[in-house]
Design a protein around this motif. Sequence first.
Motif: not given
Lengths: 261, 277, 154
Positions: A187-203
């Motif tokens: 839950s701490e992870m999901q709270d702070s990891v953002d789909f667009r800003l983190d996952i998409m940018n990393g991708f």
Amino acid sequence: MLLQPLAGIGGKANGLFSRVGLAGRFLLETVYYSGMCLRRPRLVIKEIYFVGVLSLAIIVVSGLFVGMVLGLQMYDTLDRFGSGEVVGMVVALSLVRELGPVLSAILFASRAGSAVTAEIGLMRATEQISAMEMMAIQPIARVVTPRFWAGVISLPLLTSIFNVTGILGGYLVAVNLLGVDGGMFWSEMQDSVDFRLDIMNGFDKSVIFAIAVSLVAVFEGYHATATAEGVSRATTRTVVISALLVLGLDFVLTAFMFRGI
Amino acid sequence: MSADSSQSLLPDLLVEIRSVSFGYENNLVLRNIDLTVRRGQVVAILGPSGCGKTTLLRLIGGQLKPSRGEVMVDGLAVPQLDRDDLFQLRRKMGMLFQFGALFTDLSVFENVAFQMREHTDLPEEMITDLVLMKLHAVGLRGAHELMPAELSGGMARRVALARAIALDPMLILYDEPFAGLDPISLGVVSKLIRTLNDALGTTSVIVTHDVATSLDIVDYVYLISDGRVVAHGRVEEIRASSDPFVQQFIKGEADGPVAFHYPTGDYASMIFPGHGD
Amino acid sequence: MKYSMLDLWVGLFIVVGVAAIVFLSLRVANQTTLRANETYSVTAEFDNIGGLKVRAPVRSAGVTVGRIADIYLDTTTFKAVVKLEIEEQFPFSSDTSASILTAGLLGEQYVSLQAGVDTETLSDGDDIWLTSSAMVLENLISNFMFNAASEGDQ
Ligand SMILES: Nc1ncnc2c1ncn2[C@@H]1O[C@H](COP(=O)(O)OP(=O)(O)OP(=O)(O)O)[C@@H](O)[C@H]1O
Ligand SMILES: [Mg+2]
């Protein structure tokens, strides 16, 4: 006399720029001749096997260990401030934003990029490229584009797999070894990891690295000097240039993507 | 030999090389070469190692451009062709590379099938038939599943030969087809080159230093030394020639007009520096 | 290697790779910014925002209702202007008050919204007038010291 070293640097810089120009043209040619890959996807599938599937083992093992080390190190520091449960978030953010794309790209360059360079370089050294040209077959279309696109497709997938195994490695250490609560970890992870800003940018990063590393690999192979020594040099250059390029690009991309966050 | 210059005006010349010079960087390899090949002929280009035979074949195939002179194949000026036209022309040429140049990631079968798959839409059964036929001709039908790394040097050369003739080209360029073959394969391959040429109506250019074998099967011979054509003529003319170079080359003598050594300084002064001073 | 085996491996590889992407998207990340089109934004001025950061949560009664989209300094009033993006499904009255709070003693700072009584609701581009600034630890301590000192004088 004093200017001599400078002249040397000037000459090197000139060589570098003309090589960059050559690589740019090579990229355009590769894209131009990519029709072959669409008409005959088999060619790409075969190369995905060699650059993607065969890189899986090193990616999974490295990802797992990187995640476990991150978990151990971060937990120690965070626990001093009484917030050990945010270790999941720290592991996930470090992996998804930086470590995943960068380490996967460098591992990929050393595992698959060097192999592609050596293979194409040897094809040149043993006149297979010449033979193809004499058969009226464009070697860029037949040899270069399938390997290039296989790399561009494989690396983002490998990066995602690296990230997931890394996070699982972090979970293993934090939850099973250090006793962090599993629910809090996620839950701490999901709270702070953002789909667009983190996952998409990393991708996006991994896609850009994939293009860069694949281009370096096919370019160095195709332009290798047609001797055993030339091929070995080209292989080394692929690994060194890819690593530097990935780290440099990472800085630039991070500055654009995550500035002020 | 003066008869040849009148022949060269005939329209049935497939390859015409006119006063061609070529050099790698500043090392001049070919000097003012004149050479013609008539349709349907088998022509041998003989010459000592390093005299520029492979270079000459590359000029015909358009892989190199001459520094001077013109190269015409089938009425087209090869050095001036753009990429598409050159590729169009090359589809009608087959080439056997000196070192085979088999595709190491493909099996023997796929090597021979390569151009059929790339250039034609033939159904799979027909490709299989054609490939096995070509492999049968070079005696390697049984080896079709092997990878190039599993072949001996002579076998690899025969596979390369099968690949060069895969699409029944109009012009076949053979670079050292006889090197590394045992006497039986040698006989078979040399006869094969001749029969293919006559049966399919192709034209063949053979680059070799195997004088005895080539004189048995070819129609016309060019002798090259030091980048120049030193003699040419029909086989009987060459055999009967009294030219000291021709005699040396046919008989394989070390002393004569052809130097065995690559041009260099005095041997003694290289071994004992200061000796000659 | 036979072609069919090779295809199988490549297919498996692609499936696993795509599954990893899905896992990262659904299990690891939150999708707040995915629904960016379903938000309205309002601004609030604060004297001092303390350590508030862009992307910090906006909460009401502890429930996250939005995110901080932007923070800048108004150079005429020299106050901090904070742009809040609130999800459409949470309408707030126009006399809502905003305050900057801290989660835990040293935790992250966030904006807390306290709904008012007005029947009119905030809409895109509105301002929140009632704000209270961040509690800055140094100020608190110096206040406390000052008070203690002045008490000691008496
Ligand atoms: N790529 C190259 N760069 C520079 N020089 C070359 C190159 N290829 C060949 N040469 C030189 O050109 C000359 C002719 O080479 P070529 O390969 O045409 O000889 P050849 O007649 O085919 O010899 P062989 O019978 O041994 O195959 C040689 O002296 C060689 O040193
Ligand atoms: Mg040669």
